[in-house]
Design an enzyme around this catalytic site. Structure first.
Site, short mmCIF file in Angstrom:
data_model
loop_
_atom_site.label_atom_id
_atom_site.label_comp_id
_atom_site.label_asym_id
_atom_site.label_seq_id
_atom_site.Cartn_x
_atom_site.Cartn_y
_atom_site.Cartn_z
N LYS A 282 7.20 -74.49 -65.70
CA LYS A 282 6.87 -73.11 -65.96
C LYS A 282 6.32 -72.93 -67.47
O LYS A 282 6.67 -73.74 -68.40
CB LYS A 282 7.75 -72.24 -65.67
CG LYS A 282 8.16 -72.00 -64.34
CD LYS A 282 9.44 -71.08 -64.08
CE LYS A 282 9.98 -70.93 -62.70
NZ LYS A 282 8.80 -70.01 -61.84
N ARG A 356 12.16 -72.64 -51.24
CA ARG A 356 11.96 -72.65 -49.92
C ARG A 356 12.43 -74.10 -49.22
O ARG A 356 12.85 -74.36 -48.34
CB ARG A 356 10.69 -72.60 -49.55
CG ARG A 356 9.52 -73.72 -50.15
CD ARG A 356 8.18 -73.04 -50.10
NE ARG A 356 8.04 -71.98 -51.16
CZ ARG A 356 6.64 -71.35 -51.18
NH1 ARG A 356 5.71 -71.80 -50.55
NH2 ARG A 356 6.50 -70.61 -52.30
#
Ligand code: BES
Ligand code: MN
Ligand code: ZN
Length: 499
Positions: A282, A356
Site C-alpha cells: 500500500k 477475502r
C-alpha cells in the site's frame, strides 16, 4: 460509575443536578413543569426571559431553585415536541454529558418526559439509547504505558420515572445497555491497540481470557499454523506467510443456560492486525490505519461479550481470524495459485486483496458447526467506502429473511447498513484462466466482487457479509467506533424476543 432506575419525588432528591427537558416555543416537559410548580414558577421565569428556547441541545443551568433540594437544575432543549429521532436523542444526551463534565458533579438525575421516538417500547429505547450515549461519550482511548487519567467525577446517574410501570421497562433497558456498552467498549479497546501489541497471538490470548471470565458459557479453541496446514487452509496461511507473526484463528463457542432454539448463529471477523498490502504494498499515506483491519474480529469479540453478559439463551460461534499481511522473502506473490480449504483454487492477482482469502477458509471452517446463520464482518474494501461513505456499512446476503432481520436491527439501533446486490452479472469479474477464481475483480464494483468472492464459500448456510471498511474507525486519531456491535447485539436480542 453506577446507574440506577428510580421512581422518586424529584423535588426532594438531594443530588448535584437534575436534568429535565424543554421543547421549542418555550414548552416545558412534564418533569420540568413539576419542578416549576414546586418552585412556584421559577423555571418558567427563566424561559420567559428567552435564555433557553428549547432548540435541540440548548442548555441552561439553574442554581438554588426554591423548594428543590438538588443543587442544580439543568434544562436541555429537545426541539419540537412531536417526534424525536434516535440521532437527535443521542445528541441531547451528549450535550448534557459535556456540560456535566464542565461543572464536575458527582450525582445526577435524568428526568426526561414526553419524548416520543414513535416506536413500540418507547421508554425502553429512550433509556437504552441514553445510557449508551452517556457511556460512549465518556469513552477514552487507553494510552499505552500511561495510567489512564480519570477525567470525570461522575459517580452515580439515576433515571427517574413518574410511573412505576416504566421503572421495570427501564431496568431491562439498563441491563441491555450495560451489556452492549461492555461489548462496544471491549471491541474499541482492542481495535485501538497498535499492531506491534495487538498481533494475531495477542488476539487469540484475549479470546482465551473469555473462558476465565465466562467459564459456564464459553469455551475457546485456538487453531494455529499446524492445525491450519492439516485442514488445508492454504488461502489463510498464504496471507500470513510473509509475516514473522504467526496466524491464529480463535474459535469461541458460546452456549447460554436455557437454550430456546436449536439454531446456531456464527460470526466470523476479519482479524488482520496489520495489512501492509503485502508484495502489492500500500502507499505510505495512512498506512498506519491498517492496524484497524482487525475491527471485524474485534466486533465479534464484543458481540460474544455482550451475549455472555446477558446470558442469552442461544448457541453462538465467534471466529476471530487473526493474521498479518506483510511483504518479504517468504510472502505470497501476485501470480501464485492457492488451493483453499474448500478445494476451490484461487489465482492471486493482488496480495492486498487478502481479507477475502483469510475469510474464505474461515467461512469453510465454520461449516463444521452446521450453523443456520453465518455473518461475517470485515474491513474488506476501500470500494465500499467509495460506494457508501463513512456512516453506512455494506450488507450483502444470500437470504431475504436475514436481510430483513438485519435491516430491522439496524433501524432500531441507528447503526446504518445498506444492501448491495450479488447479481450473477458480477461472476465474470472474478474469472481466472488458470484457477477457479481470481482474488481481485476486473470490474469497477470492488465491494461487490469481494462479496461475490465470499459467496462461493457460503453456500451451506444463510449468510450475510458486512463490509465495515468505512464505519469501523474514524480517521485523525479518533479511534475505533465499535460498529457494528450494537447492530448485531440487537439482531441477537431480536432472536430471543421478550427476553
Ligand atoms: N483492508 C483493506 C480494505 C480497506 C482499505 C479498508 C482502506 C479500509 C480502508 C483490504 O484488505 C484491501 O486492501 N482491499 C483492497 C482490495 C483491492 C486490492 C482489490 C482495496 O480495497 O483497495
Ligand atoms: Mn488489503
Ligand atoms: Zn485488509
Amino acid at each position: 460509575m453506577k446507574f440506577l432506575i428510580k421512581n422518586d419525588h424529584l423535588d426532594k432528591e438531594e443530588t448535584d443536578c437534575i436534568i429535565v427537558n424543554v421543547f421549542e416555543s418555550y414548552k416545558l416537559s412534564s418533569s420540568a413543569n413539576y419542578l416549576d410548580e414546586c418552585s412556584k414558577g421559577y423555571i418558567r421565569s427563566f424561559i420567559k426571559l428567552g435564555d433557553i428556547k428549547g432548540q435541540v441541545g440548548e442548555i441552561l443551568v439553574l442554581y438554588d431553585v426554591p423548594n428543590i433540594f438538588s443543587k442544580r437544575i439543568l434544562l436541555v432543549g429537545c426541539g419540537k415536541k412531536e417526534i424525536i429521532t434516535r440521532s437527535v436523542l443521542k445528541k441531547i444526551f451528549k450535550k448534557t454529558i459535556k456540560m456535566i463534565k464542565k461543572i464536575s458533579v458527582k450525582n445526577v438525575i435524568y428526568s426526561f418526559t414526553d419524548l416520543n421516538l414513535n416506536v413500540k417500547n418507547n421508554i425502553y429505547w429512550i433509556v437504552r439509547c441514553g445510557i449508551l450515549s452517556i457511556q460512549q461519550s465518556l469513552y477514552k482511548i487507553v494510552k499505552i504505558n500511561n495510567s489512564n487519567q480519570k477525567n470525570i467525577n461522575l459517580e452515580l446517574i439515576k433515571f427517574n420515572f413518574f410511573e412505576k410501570k416504566d421503572v421495570l421497562i427501564a431496568e431491562t433497558a439498563l441491563k441491555h445497555a450495560l451489556a452492549i456498552n461492555l461489548g462496544i467498549t471491549s471491541a474499541k479497546n482492542i481495535s485501538n491497540l497498535p499492531p506491534n501489541i495487538c498481533d494475531p497471538l495477542y488476539l487469540s490470548n484475549e479470546a482465551k481470557k473469555l473462558v476465565l471470565k465466562y467459564p459456564k458459557n464459553i469455551t475457546v479453541e485456538i487453531i494455529g499454523i499446524e492445525e491450519m496446514k492439516k485442514l488445508g487452509m492454504n488461502a489463510y496461511l498464504s496471507v500470513s506467510q510473509g509475516s514473522k507473526n504467526k496466524p491464529f484463528m480463535s474459535v469461541i463457542k458460546y452456549s447460554g443456560d436455557n437454550i430456546i432454539s436449536n439454531k446456531t448463529i456464527a460470526f466470523v471477523g476479519k482479524g488482520l492486525t496489520f495489512d501492509s498490502g503485502g508484495i502489492s504494498i500500500k502507499p505510505a499515506m495512512n498506512m498506519h490505519e491498517m492496524k484497524y483491519d482487525m475491527c471485524g474480529a474485534a466486533a465479534v469479540y464484543g458481540i460474544l461479550i455482550m451475549a455472555a453478559e446477558l446470558c442469552l439463551p442461544l448457541t453462538i460461534i465467534g471466529i476471530l481470524s487473526g493474521c498479518e499481511n506483510m511483504p518479504g522473502g517468504h510472502a505470497f506473490r501476485p501470480g501464485d495459485v492457492l488451493t483453499t480449504m474448500s478445494g476451490k483454487t484461487v489465482e492471486i492477482l493482488n496480495t492486498d486483496a487478502e481479507g477475502r482469502l483469510v475469510l474464505c477458509d474461515s467461512l469453510t471452517y465454520v461449516e463444521r458447526f452446521s450453523p443456520n446463520i453465518v455473518i461475517d464482518i470485515a474491513t474488506l474494501t476501500g470500494a465500499c467506502v467509495t460506494a457508501l461513505g463513512e456512516s453506512v456499512s455494506g450488507l450483502f446476503t444470500n437470504n431475504e429473511d436475514l436481510s430483513n432481520e438485519l435491516y430491522c436491527a439496524s433501524k432500531e439501533t441507528n447503526d446504518k447498513i445498506w444492501r448491495l446486490p450479488l447479481f450473477q452479472e458480477y461472476e465474470k469479474d472474478l474469472y481466472s484462466s488458470i484457477a477457479d477464481l481470481s482474488n481481485t475483480g476486473k470490474g469497477k464494483a470492488g465491494a461487490i466482487t469481494a462479496a461475490y468472492f465470499l459467496s462461493y464459500f457460503t453456500k451451506k448456510y444463510s449468510w450475510a457479509h458486512l463490509d465495515i471498511a468505512g464505519t469501523a474507525w474514524k480517521s485523525n486519531n479518533k479511534g475505533a467506533t465499535g460498529r457494528p456491535v450494537e447492530l448485531l447485539s440487537q439482531f441477537l436480542l431480536n432472536q430471543v424476543k421478550n427476553y
